[in-house]
Design a protein around this motif. Sequence first.
Motif, short mmCIF file in Angstrom:
data_model
loop_
_atom_site.label_atom_id
_atom_site.label_comp_id
_atom_site.label_asym_id
_atom_site.label_seq_id
_atom_site.Cartn_x
_atom_site.Cartn_y
_atom_site.Cartn_z
N HIS A 125 1.16 -1.10 0.42
CA HIS A 125 -0.06 -0.28 -0.40
C HIS A 125 1.01 1.25 0.15
O HIS A 125 0.50 1.98 -0.83
CB HIS A 125 -0.46 -0.33 1.05
N HIS A 129 0.90 4.36 -2.66
CA HIS A 129 0.61 5.69 -2.34
C HIS A 129 2.14 6.54 -3.56
O HIS A 129 2.01 7.77 -3.40
CB HIS A 129 0.63 5.92 -0.80
N SER A 148 -0.38 9.46 6.27
CA SER A 148 -1.31 9.13 5.87
C SER A 148 -1.82 8.82 7.20
O SER A 148 -1.35 9.30 8.04
CB SER A 148 -1.43 7.28 5.34
N GLY A 149 -3.09 8.12 7.25
CA GLY A 149 -4.16 7.47 8.47
C GLY A 149 -3.56 6.56 9.90
O GLY A 149 -3.12 6.90 10.40
N GLY A 150 -2.28 6.07 8.48
CA GLY A 150 -1.31 5.27 9.18
C GLY A 150 0.07 5.19 9.21
O GLY A 150 0.88 4.66 10.48
N GLY A 175 -1.71 11.75 9.78
CA GLY A 175 -3.13 12.35 9.72
C GLY A 175 -3.93 11.83 11.30
O GLY A 175 -4.80 11.94 11.21
N PHE A 178 -4.52 14.73 13.01
CA PHE A 178 -5.54 15.64 12.50
C PHE A 178 -7.02 14.90 12.92
O PHE A 178 -7.91 15.68 13.36
CB PHE A 178 -5.15 15.59 10.48
N ASP A 179 -6.99 13.62 12.75
CA ASP A 179 -8.16 13.35 13.02
C ASP A 179 -8.68 13.54 14.32
O ASP A 179 -10.06 13.77 14.77
CB ASP A 179 -7.98 11.73 12.69
N GLY A 192 -9.27 15.04 8.80
CA GLY A 192 -8.85 15.61 8.46
C GLY A 192 -8.75 16.63 7.42
O GLY A 192 -9.12 18.11 7.33
N ASP A 196 -9.18 20.47 7.93
CA ASP A 196 -8.66 21.17 6.94
C ASP A 196 -9.26 23.17 6.49
O ASP A 196 -9.34 24.05 6.45
CB ASP A 196 -8.10 20.62 5.68
N GLY A 280 -2.97 10.01 2.01
CA GLY A 280 -4.48 10.86 2.64
C GLY A 280 -4.28 12.76 3.00
O GLY A 280 -4.30 13.53 2.26
N VAL A 281 -2.67 13.08 4.05
CA VAL A 281 -2.72 13.91 4.52
C VAL A 281 -1.83 14.66 3.53
O VAL A 281 -1.94 15.85 3.37
CB VAL A 281 -1.93 14.10 5.54
N ALA A 283 -2.94 15.96 0.70
CA ALA A 283 -4.15 16.37 0.19
C ALA A 283 -4.93 17.21 1.20
O ALA A 283 -5.95 18.27 0.77
CB ALA A 283 -6.13 15.66 0.49
N ASN A 284 -3.66 18.21 1.97
CA ASN A 284 -3.89 18.79 2.87
C ASN A 284 -3.76 20.14 2.18
O ASN A 284 -2.61 21.06 1.78
CB ASN A 284 -2.78 19.01 4.25
N THR A 311 -5.88 10.48 -1.72
CA THR A 311 -6.45 9.87 -0.83
C THR A 311 -5.77 7.96 -1.39
O THR A 311 -5.41 7.78 -2.72
CB THR A 311 -7.81 10.10 0.05
N ASP A 312 -6.56 6.81 -0.17
CA ASP A 312 -6.20 5.60 -1.08
C ASP A 312 -7.50 6.25 -2.28
O ASP A 312 -8.47 6.39 -2.69
CB ASP A 312 -7.04 4.77 -0.27
O1 KG4 Z 1 -3.81 7.35 2.28
P1 KG4 Z 1 -5.20 7.03 3.73
O2 KG4 Z 1 -6.33 8.24 2.17
O3 KG4 Z 1 -6.21 6.23 4.38
C1 KG4 Z 1 -4.65 5.71 4.96
O4 KG4 Z 1 -4.08 4.41 4.46
O5 KG4 Z 1 -4.89 5.70 6.15
O6 KG4 Z 1 -5.22 8.53 4.49
C2 KG4 Z 1 -5.98 8.86 4.71
C3 KG4 Z 1 -5.85 10.09 6.67
C4 KG4 Z 1 -6.76 10.38 6.90
O7 KG4 Z 1 -6.34 11.00 8.81
C5 KG4 Z 1 -7.35 11.92 7.10
O8 KG4 Z 1 -7.55 12.52 8.36
C6 KG4 Z 1 -6.55 12.63 6.24
O9 KG4 Z 1 -5.24 11.25 5.63
N1 KG4 Z 1 -6.41 13.21 5.21
C7 KG4 Z 1 -6.19 14.78 5.87
C8 KG4 Z 1 -6.83 15.09 4.29
N2 KG4 Z 1 -8.16 14.85 3.67
C9 KG4 Z 1 -7.67 13.46 4.59
N3 KG4 Z 1 -5.61 15.16 6.85
C10 KG4 Z 1 -5.91 16.65 5.93
N4 KG4 Z 1 -6.13 17.15 5.18
C11 KG4 Z 1 -6.62 16.68 4.51
N5 KG4 Z 1 -7.19 17.40 3.60
#
Ligand code: KG4
Length: 359
Positions: A125, A129, A148-150, A175, A178-179, A192, A196, A280-281, A283-284, A311-312
């Motif tokens: 994964h 990314h 990302s989230g993890g 991530g 943020f969460d 997140g 944002d 995902g982050v 995208a911030n 994002t995924d």
């Molecule tokens: O990569 P992803 O979609 O899934 C994982 O593999 O974890 O990342 C998800 C993470 C979440 O913590 C979400 O809150 C964060 O990415 N995220 C953001 C934004 N969009 C998604 N964090 C900050 N700003 C954003 N715009």
Amino acid sequence: MSARLFLDGVDDEANGVFLCIETSCDDTSAAVVAGREVRSSVVSSQNELHAQFGGVVPEVASRRHTELVNDVVAEAMSSAGVTWADISAVATTQGPGLIGALLVGMAAAKAIAYRRRLPLIPVNHLQGHIAANYALGVEPPFLCLVASGGHTLLAVVEEGVRYRVAARTMDDAAGEAFDKGARLLGLGYPGGKELDRLAARGDAAAIGFPRAAAKGRDFSFSGLKTALLYHLREMDEDDIVARRADIAASYQAAIVRQLADKTLSVALAEGVPSVAVAGGVAANSALRRELAERCAAAGLRLSLPPFALCTDNAAMIGLAAGFLPALPWPDYLGLDAYASDAEARPQRPRRGPNASPRA
Ligand code: KG4
Ligand code: ZN
């Protein structure tokens, strides 16, 4: 469409047109990818389903993937305008992620590949990314901030999807920061994106959250989360509501500053010409702005994938798959998913002395 390619060993890098599946967390996604060209990318988000629980419920995610995966695959095929005869391999996320969720995508990929006598390409994964950046034409070597989230790490990408970890988080992922911050501020799930959005209306200099991270290259976010918690405890409810945008903007600025500081200093120390972002982050909006300014000032090229590739999504799995070995029909039937990278290696079926994964 290109003809189906015969792949006669796990050491061959696959090429052609790939059907790709990604179900490692709460997005059911499929894509059709040919080399660096994304022909279609379909993501069915489960956000609304999990919002009522305030986070992803793994069992609920697995069941929903089962319901959605066939339709998502069909939609990816039809919007790419391809038929089964055009597909040369199936690529799927093997891990890391939620094990039940991963197994749904793996089972679907195996079933399709077996039925069509196609090879299967298991993809990590995180490599997915990182590979999202190849849709934008970036060339190695480059430094990739994976957030990302993890996971949160800085990967020095040397070739294809082969990378060396130059820094990683010592505690929470960005991530997660943020969460958790979003949750403390009473924002919806997923946090997140909401944070944002709220931060865009706030003053990032309003509150001086600690911006200094751990010394050295590694990241640390848990102290920041605690600082937010203590800050909110000092405020009464009305005050929090009135100043929520300022708090969100200041908290976000502290995360972004740390990510950008470390990314720039490691990029310069490693001597790479380009910086990329993933996860995902990435995208911030504040992070994208800050990196754009600072990379320009430092003379570094910056690859900023569109939100849908941060994002995924399954397209990134296809972009990574082009650099990875394909397992020939039907050797992949015993392949297992893995929840964490630590479990990854022993899980791969071996076929001869060169069968270990390259990254
Ligand atoms: O990569 P992803 O979609 O899934 C994982 O593999 O974890 O990342 C998800 C993470 C979440 O913590 C979400 O809150 C964060 O990415 N995220 C953001 C934004 N969009 C998604 N964090 C900050 N700003 C954003 N715009
Ligand atoms: Zn991810």
